[in-house]
Structures are given as structure tokens and as C-alpha cells.
Enzyme design. Structure first.
Site, PDB file in Angstrom:
ATOM      1  N   ASP A 171       0.858  -1.196   0.000  1.00 31.61           N
ATOM      2  CA  ASP A 171       0.000   0.000   0.000  1.00 31.61           C
ATOM      3  C   ASP A 171       0.889   1.240   0.000  1.00 31.61           C
ATOM      4  O   ASP A 171       1.998   1.196  -0.522  1.00 31.61           O
ATOM      5  CB  ASP A 171      -0.962  -0.065   1.195  1.00 31.61           C
ATOM      6  CG  ASP A 171      -2.240   0.699   0.925  1.00 31.61           C
ATOM      7  OD1 ASP A 171      -2.144   1.898   0.628  1.00 31.61           O
ATOM      8  OD2 ASP A 171      -3.337   0.114   1.005  1.00 31.61           O
ATOM      9  N   HIS A 222       2.087   2.091  -3.246  1.00 30.77           N
ATOM     10  CA  HIS A 222       1.177   3.097  -3.795  1.00 30.77           C
ATOM     11  C   HIS A 222       1.740   4.512  -3.724  1.00 30.77           C
ATOM     12  O   HIS A 222       1.017   5.482  -3.924  1.00 30.77           O
ATOM     13  CB  HIS A 222      -0.184   3.018  -3.111  1.00 30.77           C
ATOM     14  CG  HIS A 222      -0.905   1.728  -3.375  1.00 30.77           C
ATOM     15  ND1 HIS A 222      -2.152   1.446  -2.879  1.00 30.77           N
ATOM     16  CD2 HIS A 222      -0.542   0.634  -4.104  1.00 30.77           C
ATOM     17  CE1 HIS A 222      -2.535   0.242  -3.288  1.00 30.77           C
ATOM     18  NE2 HIS A 222      -1.570  -0.278  -4.016  1.00 30.77           N
TER      19      HIS A 222
END
Ligand SMILES: *[C@@H]1O[C@H](CO)[C@@H](O)[C@H](O)[C@H]1NC(C)=O
Ligand SMILES: *[C@@H]1O[C@H](CO)[C@@H](O)[C@H](O)[C@H]1NC(C)=O
Ligand SMILES: CC(=O)N[C@H]1CO[C@H](CO)[C@@H](O)[C@@H]1O
Length: 397
Positions: free
Chosen positions: A214, A237
Site C-alpha cells: 500500500d 502506492h
């Protein structure tokens, strides 16, 4: 006689420099391949009560830890030197406090964490059970390392690996540095943000490598003065401010500096995201991104004020969060999608004073020409822009 002459100065040096007292967890019953919750707590209790600097040593072996909370204030500077590996139970239902984190450290001034060791969250089993993106009643998985109200501290040369949830959570901290800090988890692990930092001031993340599923670093509300330098992200991310705006009591964010960072194969590079149809009227000011390399990044530069994953909100009322005083300078490399820059600002409070300069991004794919998307923003340009940015701004709403 010769002997004495040689060693007297050395002894004097040791006494003067006040070597920290060592609290080895072995002394407190900590054994390799066995649980060390009690040993670590006992060592911490004594070290924290010491009136001179102390070092807790977790030696070069593997140890098991269920869940601990280490609490200050301590009487003198304290160091946790992890030379070996500390492993979490792979079954998270074994944790004594299901709502607690794995390792929590609260209210400590002058804390050092060091030693070259590994905090292994053993998250593989938990990731398969994480549906928090879709299910508001999901089981909350524990964080690996949770730092609350830590001041004047440094966490360096340690690794956090395969956390079940965010790897590191930093809340209410001041003057804390993460250096040569490694986060390691697979790109497909769910919700495993590297560092989540919020409601803190003067946090430094330097010379670190963050590979996770993430956000590399996510910045929450109430953050002031965050310096991220020479950090490599990917997979993951990217570095994200937000998402912000969902909670009515959120605080402003100011002073975020991202310099000399590299993103490799990440979903996003630099990103600011805020929720529409959300109550918070915040300001995000003083965001500075400089000297950044994008290597095959899907969305290298993003402002998304219509952030609404899994359709959890409505887009009809715009975000009330004002983004201003932002600079994006010297960003080079490759975009993995045709949209190299996407600035989607709020219709109610457009982005203001955004300066963009010396962008050089190429798209190597075959989904059309490289483009940029701009709504409710009129950046000031300096230097060269490749591709041209907001070239279609006249048509944007
Ligand atoms: C910040 O913390 C570091 C590490 O403990 C310390 O050396 C430094 O003096 C602190 N800075 C301030 C301004 O207190
Ligand atoms: C930071 O980036 C600039 C521009 O790319 C480069 O000249 C400089 O050497 C970098 N500094 C470090 C410490 O990496
Ligand atoms: C952040 C995080 O999820 N940490 C994990 C580290 O390891 C512990 C052990 O159970 C996990 O529970 C945590 O989830």
C-alpha cells in the site's frame, strides 16, 4: 608499569563517556525461539527506571513476541537494540488484545531503536482475511509498530517485514527520525502502508527503502514539518498526503517536504487525496516535492480531491479542503500510464499557488499519447514542462 600507563587513559575514557548500561533480554529469561513478552517487559521496566542511559539488547537470534506495550516516561535516554529477529504469531487471533497493536511504544523521550534486526509481522495469513476496503465491519488487523507521543528520538538500521496491517504508525510524536529504515512486504499485501504519520511535528524519514503493498508513506491530519529525503519506494502506492476530510475533527496539514526520492514501479508517485461529500474544512499548505525520479510509475503526480474508493461516497458535493502553496520541481522519468500528471482540485475551493517546474516524463506504452489532466487549478510554470501540463486547462471545469 607499562601496562598501567597504556590502559589508564582508556579506562578514563570509558568512565567519562558514560557507557549505557546493558539490559540483555537473556538476563530476563528471554530465550531464542521462545516467547519474550515477559522478558522484554521486565528489561524495559528496569532500563526505563535507570537514571543513566540504558540499552536493551535483543541478541542475534530469533524470538517470538505476542504483543507488548512499552511505556515511558523513562528517567534517562533509552535504546532498544534489536540485533536478531522478533517474530509475531502468524495467527493474529492469538493476540491477547485484539484491538491492540503488536508492539506499541508510548510517551518516551530520547528513544533509540537500532541494531540491524528485523520486526517480522508474519502477515501472510492475515492479508487473505483483510476486506476493510469493502467491509466497514471488518476485523481490524494489528499494526506492527506503533509510536505514540515519542519525542527527540531516532529509529535507524532496523527492518519491519510483512506486517499484518500498516507497518508503522506515528501519532503525536515530535522530532523523530527514521533513517536507514527498511520496510519489506510483497506488492500484493493488503493495506500494509509503510509509515503512516499523523498529528506529529518535525518527523524525518531519510535514506530508507520502503517496499510494500500500500502507501509507501501516508500522511494523516495534523501533520506539521515532515521531511522525506532519499527514500526509495516500490512496489507500493507511493507517498500520499491523505486521504483527508472524512472526519469532522481533522486538523490542517502543513510543511511536507519530499526531496531526492525514487519511485520504482509504484501505482502512484506523489499524491494528495481528499474525500468529496466530507465534513472537514481543512487547509493543506506548503507541500514541496523536488528532485524526484519516477521509474515506470502508473500515476506519477496526482492531486485527487474526488478520492472515493469502492464508491464509499458521493461525488456531488466537492471536497472542502483547500490545497495551496505547493511546488513540484524537477520530476524525471517514466509514466506507466498515458496520464503523467493529474490535478483534480475541488470546485468549491480550487487549488491555489501551485508551482510546477522542470517536469520531464515519458510514456512508453501504447495507450495513446502522454497527457495531463487539470481541473480547478491554474499552476504557475517555471522551467520546462514535458509533456505540456494543463495544456487543455481552458476546457476543464
Ligand atoms: C531532536 O532529537 C535528536 C535525537 O534525540 C536530538 O539530538 C536533537 O537535539 C533534538 N532536536 C531538538 C531541537 O530538540
Ligand atoms: C538530489 O537530487 C539532485 C537532483 O537530481 C542531485 O543533483 C543530487 O545529487 C541529489 N542529492 C542526493 C544526496 O542524492
Ligand atoms: C503493522 C502490523 O500489522 N504489524 C504486524 C506485526 O506483527 C504482528 C504480530 O501479530 C501483527 O499482529 C501485526 O499485525
Amino acid at each position: 608499569m607499562k601496562f598501567t600507563l597504556l590502559f589508564l587513559p582508556l579506562l578514563a575514557h570509558i568512565v567519562n563517556s558514560q557507557q549505557p548500561a546493558i539490559f540483555d533480554i537473556g538476563t530476563y529469561g528471554g530465550k531464542p525461539n521462545a516467547n519474550i513478552d515477559e522478558a522484554l517487559l521486565s528489561a524495559w521496566k528496569e532500563a526505563c527506571a535507570a537514571t543513566t542511559p540504558s540499552t536493551i539488547v535483543v541478541p542475534r537470534d530469533t524470538y517470538l513476541l505476542n504483543q507488548v506495550t512499552l511505556v515511558g516516561p523513562c528517567k534517562a535516554p533509552i535504546e532498544l537494540q534489536v540485533q536478531g529477529t522478533i517474530k509475531a504469531p502468524s495467527d493474529y487471533t492469538q493476540l491477547p488484545d485484539k484491538n491492540g497493536q503488536w508492539i506499541t511504544i508510548n510517551y518516551v523521550d530520547h528513544l533509540t531503536i537500532s541494531g540491524g534486526g528485523i520486526f517480522d509481522g508474519q502477515g501472510k495469513e492475515a492479508w487473505t482475511k483483510n476486506d476493510c476496503g469493502k467491509n466497514p465491519n471488518c476485523v481490524k488487523l494489528p499494526l506492527n509498530l506503533s509510536f505514540n507521543f515519542i519525542t527527540n528520538s531516532i529509529i535507524h538500521d532496523v527492518t519491519t517485514k510483512d506486517s499484518k496491517n500498516f507497518h508503522v504508525n506515528v501519532i503525536g510524536c515530535k522530532n523523530v527520525t527514521f533513517q536507514h529504515f527498511t520496510v519489506s512486504a510483497p506488492g500484493d499485501s493488503l493495506n500494509t502502508d509503510g509509515l503512516h504519520i499523523a498529528k506529529s511535528e518535525g518527523i524525518y524519514v531519510l535514506d530508507s527503502v520502503i517496499q510494500t503493498g500500500d502507501d509507501c508513506i501516508s500522511v494523516g491530519d495534523g501533520m506539521k514539518e515532515l521531511h522525506i529525503e532519499r527514500v526509495t519506494c516500490g512496489p507500493g502506492h507511493g507517498i500520499s498526503v491523505g486521504s483527508l476530510g472524512k472526519g469532522a475533527t481533522e486538523e490542517d496539514v502543513t510543511g511536507i517536504y519530499v526531496k531526492n526520492c525514487t519511485f520504482i514501479g509504484t501505482q502512484n508517485g506523489i499524491r494528495v487525496k481528499t474525500w468529496p461529500s466530507a465534513p472537514a474544512k481543512l487547509k493543506i499548505t506548503d507541500l514541496h516535492y523536488e528532485d524526484i525520479i519516477m521509474d515506470n510509475v502508473e500515476n506519477p503526480i496526482v492531486i485527487d480531491q474526488e478520492y472515493c474508493p469502492w464508491n464509499q461516497c458521493k461525488l456531488d458535493s466537492p471536497s472542502l479542503i483547500k490545497i495551496s502553496q505547493m511546488t513540484v520541481k524537477n520530476i524525471k522519468g517514466t509514466s506507466a500510464s498515458p496520464v503523467a500528471v493529474s490535478f483534480v482540485c475541488s470546485k468549491t475551493v480550487p487549488c491555489e499557488n501551485v508551482e510546477v517546474g522542470d517536469i520531464d516524463l515519458a510514456y512508453n506504452g501504447n495507450q495513446g499519447p502522454i497527457t495531463t489532466k487539470c481541473t480547478n487549478i491554474k499552476p504557475n510554470f517555471v522551467g520546462k514542462q514535458n509533456p505540456p501540463i494543463c495544456a487543455n486547462a481552458a476546457h476543464s471545469s
